[in-house]
Design a protein around this motif. Structure first.
Motif, PDB file in Angstrom:
ATOM      1  N   THR A  58      19.983  28.705  43.188  1.00 25.21           N
ATOM      2  CA  THR A  58      19.120  27.620  42.722  1.00 25.21           C
ATOM      3  C   THR A  58      19.692  26.963  41.473  1.00 25.21           C
ATOM      4  O   THR A  58      20.240  27.645  40.609  1.00 25.21           O
ATOM      5  CB  THR A  58      17.697  28.132  42.426  1.00 25.21           C
ATOM      6  OG1 THR A  58      16.894  27.048  41.950  1.00 25.21           O
ATOM      7  CG2 THR A  58      17.712  29.221  41.370  1.00 25.21           C
TER       8      THR A  58
ATOM      9  N   ILE B 237      13.181  25.685  42.196  1.00 20.74           N
ATOM     10  CA  ILE B 237      12.005  26.539  42.040  1.00 20.74           C
ATOM     11  C   ILE B 237      10.762  25.662  41.928  1.00 20.74           C
ATOM     12  O   ILE B 237      10.686  24.793  41.056  1.00 20.74           O
ATOM     13  CB  ILE B 237      12.149  27.440  40.797  1.00 20.74           C
ATOM     14  CG1 ILE B 237      13.427  28.281  40.895  1.00 20.74           C
ATOM     15  CG2 ILE B 237      10.934  28.338  40.661  1.00 20.74           C
ATOM     16  CD1 ILE B 237      13.517  29.160  42.116  1.00 20.74           C
TER      17      ILE B 237
ATOM     18  N   SER C  76       6.358  27.422  37.551  1.00 22.74           N
ATOM     19  CA  SER C  76       6.566  28.238  38.749  1.00 22.74           C
ATOM     20  C   SER C  76       7.470  29.420  38.452  1.00 22.74           C
ATOM     21  O   SER C  76       7.295  30.514  39.014  1.00 22.74           O
ATOM     22  CB  SER C  76       7.179  27.377  39.861  1.00 22.74           C
ATOM     23  OG  SER C  76       6.328  26.313  40.209  1.00 22.74           O
TER      24      SER C  76
ATOM     25  N   ASN D  92       7.372  23.118  51.186  1.00 25.55           N
ATOM     26  CA  ASN D  92       8.552  23.216  50.330  1.00 25.55           C
ATOM     27  C   ASN D  92       9.328  21.902  50.344  1.00 25.55           C
ATOM     28  O   ASN D  92       9.828  21.446  49.315  1.00 25.55           O
ATOM     29  CB  ASN D  92       9.441  24.365  50.803  1.00 25.55           C
ATOM     30  CG  ASN D  92      10.604  24.615  49.868  1.00 25.55           C
ATOM     31  OD1 ASN D  92      10.429  24.801  48.665  1.00 25.55           O
ATOM     32  ND2 ASN D  92      11.812  24.600  50.395  1.00 25.55           N
TER      33      ASN D  92
ATOM     34  N   SER E 173       8.010  28.147  46.400  1.00 23.47           N
ATOM     35  CA  SER E 173       8.921  29.290  46.263  1.00 23.47           C
ATOM     36  C   SER E 173       8.278  30.409  45.456  1.00 23.47           C
ATOM     37  O   SER E 173       8.535  31.593  45.708  1.00 23.47           O
ATOM     38  CB  SER E 173      10.242  28.848  45.617  1.00 23.47           C
ATOM     39  OG  SER E 173      10.027  28.161  44.416  1.00 23.47           O
TER      40      SER E 173
ATOM     41  N   GLU F 103      16.864  26.668  47.029  1.00 29.36           N
ATOM     42  CA  GLU F 103      16.387  25.355  46.643  1.00 29.36           C
ATOM     43  C   GLU F 103      15.865  25.426  45.215  1.00 29.36           C
ATOM     44  O   GLU F 103      15.959  26.466  44.566  1.00 29.36           O
ATOM     45  CB  GLU F 103      15.264  24.874  47.574  1.00 29.36           C
ATOM     46  CG  GLU F 103      14.003  25.708  47.527  1.00 29.36           C
ATOM     47  CD  GLU F 103      14.006  26.856  48.529  1.00 29.36           C
ATOM     48  OE1 GLU F 103      13.445  27.923  48.192  1.00 29.36           O
ATOM     49  OE2 GLU F 103      14.560  26.705  49.627  1.00 29.36           O
TER      50      GLU F 103
ATOM     51  N   MET G 172      10.221  31.944  55.538  1.00 29.93           N
ATOM     52  CA  MET G 172       9.066  31.091  55.288  1.00 29.93           C
ATOM     53  C   MET G 172       8.435  30.684  56.614  1.00 29.93           C
ATOM     54  O   MET G 172       9.130  30.475  57.605  1.00 29.93           O
ATOM     55  CB  MET G 172       9.472  29.822  54.530  1.00 29.93           C
ATOM     56  CG  MET G 172       9.751  30.019  53.053  1.00 29.93           C
ATOM     57  SD  MET G 172      10.002  28.405  52.239  1.00 29.93           S
ATOM     58  CE  MET G 172      10.206  28.934  50.537  1.00 29.93           C
TER      59      MET G 172
ATOM     60  N   TYR H  37       6.152  32.195  47.792  1.00 31.48           N
ATOM     61  CA  TYR H  37       7.024  32.908  48.742  1.00 31.48           C
ATOM     62  C   TYR H  37       7.467  34.253  48.163  1.00 31.48           C
ATOM     63  O   TYR H  37       7.475  35.268  48.871  1.00 31.48           O
ATOM     64  CB  TYR H  37       8.220  32.020  49.047  1.00 31.48           C
ATOM     65  CG  TYR H  37       9.223  32.569  50.027  1.00 31.48           C
ATOM     66  CD1 TYR H  37       8.834  33.258  51.171  1.00 31.48           C
ATOM     67  CD2 TYR H  37      10.587  32.373  49.819  1.00 31.48           C
ATOM     68  CE1 TYR H  37       9.759  33.738  52.078  1.00 31.48           C
ATOM     69  CE2 TYR H  37      11.527  32.847  50.721  1.00 31.48           C
ATOM     70  CZ  TYR H  37      11.113  33.526  51.849  1.00 31.48           C
ATOM     71  OH  TYR H  37      12.042  34.000  52.733  1.00 31.48           O
ATOM     72  N   VAL H  38       7.817  34.269  46.880  1.00 30.64           N
ATOM     73  CA  VAL H  38       8.217  35.523  46.236  1.00 30.64           C
ATOM     74  C   VAL H  38       7.037  36.495  46.177  1.00 30.64           C
ATOM     75  O   VAL H  38       7.184  37.695  46.463  1.00 30.64           O
ATOM     76  CB  VAL H  38       8.775  35.253  44.826  1.00 30.64           C
ATOM     77  CG1 VAL H  38       8.999  36.568  44.075  1.00 30.64           C
ATOM     78  CG2 VAL H  38      10.073  34.474  44.906  1.00 30.64           C
TER      79      VAL H  38
ATOM     80  N   GLU I 239       4.933  26.707  55.184  1.00 28.36           N
ATOM     81  CA  GLU I 239       5.605  26.843  53.891  1.00 28.36           C
ATOM     82  C   GLU I 239       6.858  25.983  53.819  1.00 28.36           C
ATOM     83  O   GLU I 239       7.166  25.404  52.771  1.00 28.36           O
ATOM     84  CB  GLU I 239       5.957  28.314  53.648  1.00 28.36           C
ATOM     85  CG  GLU I 239       4.757  29.194  53.359  1.00 28.36           C
ATOM     86  CD  GLU I 239       5.115  30.667  53.321  1.00 28.36           C
ATOM     87  OE1 GLU I 239       4.469  31.411  52.555  1.00 28.36           O
ATOM     88  OE2 GLU I 239       6.033  31.083  54.063  1.00 28.36           O
ATOM     89  N   LYS I 240       7.586  25.883  54.932  1.00 26.80           N
ATOM     90  CA  LYS I 240       8.788  25.040  54.951  1.00 26.80           C
ATOM     91  C   LYS I 240       8.438  23.576  54.752  1.00 26.80           C
ATOM     92  O   LYS I 240       9.139  22.853  54.033  1.00 26.80           O
ATOM     93  CB  LYS I 240       9.536  25.233  56.271  1.00 26.80           C
ATOM     94  CG  LYS I 240      10.206  26.595  56.408  1.00 26.80           C
ATOM     95  CD  LYS I 240      10.902  26.735  57.758  1.00 26.80           C
ATOM     96  CE  LYS I 240      11.556  28.106  57.887  1.00 26.80           C
ATOM     97  NZ  LYS I 240      12.193  28.281  59.220  1.00 26.80           N
TER      98      LYS I 240
ATOM     99  N   ILE J 163      15.992  32.295  48.651  1.00 28.09           N
ATOM    100  CA  ILE J 163      15.611  31.078  47.926  1.00 28.09           C
ATOM    101  C   ILE J 163      16.869  30.264  47.717  1.00 28.09           C
ATOM    102  O   ILE J 163      17.760  30.641  46.960  1.00 28.09           O
ATOM    103  CB  ILE J 163      14.951  31.409  46.575  1.00 28.09           C
ATOM    104  CG1 ILE J 163      13.677  32.228  46.791  1.00 28.09           C
ATOM    105  CG2 ILE J 163      14.643  30.125  45.806  1.00 28.09           C
ATOM    106  CD1 ILE J 163      12.991  32.641  45.498  1.00 28.09           C
TER     107      ILE J 163
END
Length: 443
Positions: free
Chosen positions: A77, A48, A84, A243, A52, A46, A235, A55-56, A239-240, A44
């Motif tokens: 981050t 939150i 989130s 994001n 993300s 970037e 990702m 993603y976790v 997802e990218k 990660i």
């Protein structure tokens, strides 16, 4: 006696052979055991946001499915959305596999929301040259309501204390990190029992946490990470993209582009492409904004600014409407995203606001303005372009005859009486491909 010795020797040899075979079996199976050990790694790097957080959760689910030794989260981050953050912390606290949060590489920072995530990990680690602490970003639209901010801060402080208490970390520092925006280095964090390990790199980290006993929601687990292989979980393309769209600056730009596209389509019906692009941009901006703390007064000011720019094109205001539109757009942009807590790192860049306002002003004043003025201009080609043009009579018009107009010969009829040959005439109308003309002497 000899028989006794033989029997004894036989028993000893049997025991020795069994132990030998046992050790041989262990040695043969040891590489397979080592090969089976796996550490799933996600990164990660970037702010939150909901993407993300998902993603976790995806990483935890995958690590559990693969029976990995642990999930390793490489974290860097400045912060993000508290909502989130709560989703991520909850997923880590309830994880059936050990979660290791590693603030890295050197120069990385676990700020604001990153503090909550790091403290919630089963093992918290940092690389040399990193720091951890609350960021408390300053909101560009001015100070927030003190009552709401204090309420949110108290809630966040209680949340981080509960995390620190569960993970047996420094409770006092955790509270001050939220209330006083304290930030410390990796060595200070280790000395204050904020983190568990300082590791030079991932290999060093896995060596140092090897053998640690971790209590998860699925029970106690002893880590075997010294020789474990690392499997990165990146990702997906979707997802990218999502994001990227979660960036407030991107959402703001998409909102403006969407409005431009729709307006351009309305003023040029049938263009199609601007309308399609505008709708797509608006939908994408709305997708992003649903997860952001949107101030609808700011959104209303942006829409009002667009209306003022359009009126500037229609009404002669000597620039007053354009100035009002620019001011409304700046104020609306600064107010568009407004967090309920100064702990959240959510804002639109000042540079993006200024440049967008300047481009929007120029766009409406020049591009659309020129286009609309061109639509209102007198036609210069085709039949309509002949009205008002001057030509020469090739013969006496009494009342009909031939005239030369733009190098072409036309049938014409005089509406101003008899017109002599080689006289200048002006076209006043056209009927069934016959020009209605008048003498310039009478005009």
């Amino acid at each position: 006696m000899f028989k006794f010795i033989v029997n004894t020797t036989s028993v000893l040899m049997d025991v020795i052979m069994r132990r030998y075979l046992f050790f041989i079996a262990i040695l043969l199976s040891y590489p397979a055991i080592l090969f089976a050990q796996k550490v799933v790694e996600i990164s990660i790097d970037e702010t939150i946001n909901p993407v993300s957080a998902a993603y976790v959760s995806k990483g935890i689910e995958y690590a559990s499915k693969e029976r990995a030794e642990c999930l390793l989260i490489q974290l860097n981050t400045p912060g993000g959305l508290l909502k989130s953050t709560r989703v991520i912390v909850s997923a880590i606290l309830e994880s059936p596999v050990p979660v290791v949060v590693y603030v890295s590489p050197g120069g990385a920072h676990a700020g604001s929301a990153g503090v909550f995530i790091t403290l919630s990990a089963h093992i918290a680690a940092m690389a040399p040259g990193t720091n951890i602490g609350a960021a408390h970003p300053i909101n560009i639209q001015g100070p927030m309501d003190s009552v709401m901010n204090n309420k949110a801060t108290n809630d966040a402080a209680a949340f981080i204390r509960s995390i620190a208490e569960k993970r047996k970390r420094n409770l006092e520092w955790a509270d001050e990190a939220v209330r006083k925006s304290i930030s410390i280095t990796e060595n200070e964090a280790l000395n204050k029992s904020v983190i568990d390990v300082v590791a030079n790199n991932t290999t060093d980290l896995l060596r140092k946490i090897d053998g640690k006993k971790i209590e998860t929601s699925a029970g106690v687990k002893i880590l075997h990470t010294r020789a474990a292989r690392i499997e990165p979980l990146t990702m997906s393309t979707t997802e990218k993209i999502l994001n990227l769209l979660s960036d407030p600056n991107i959402a703001y730009i998409l909102l403006l582009l969407g409005m431009y596209g729709i307006l351009f389509e309305l003023y040029n019906p049938g263009a199609i492409l601007p309308g399609i692009i505008g709708v797509i941009c608006l939908i994408l901006s709305f997708y992003t904004m649903h997860s952001l703390p949107i101030n609808y007064a700011g959104l209303a000011l942006i829409i009002f600014a667009i209306i003022l720019f359009l009126l500037e094109i229609k009404i002669v205001s000597h620039g007053m409407l354009a100035i009002g539109g620019a001011i409304s757009l700046i104020l609306g942009s600064m107010m568009l995203i407004r967090s309920d807590s100064s702990l959240e790192l959510v804002k639109i860049s000042r540079g993006v606001i200024v440049s967008s306002t300047a481009i929007t002003t120029l766009f409406f004043l020049f591009v659309i303005g020129v286009g609309l003025r061109a639509q209102r201009a007198k036609p210069v080609t085709g039949i309509e372009g002949l009205i008002g043009e001057v030509g020469l009579s090739l013969e006496t018009l009494d009342p009909r005859g031939l005239v030369r107009m733009h190098g072409e010969i036309w049938k014409a009829e005089s509406i101003s009486g008899k017109i002599d040959k080689d006289s200048k005439v002006r076209v006043v109308a056209m009927e069934h491909m016959n020009l209605k003309v008048e003498s310039l002497l009478n005009g």
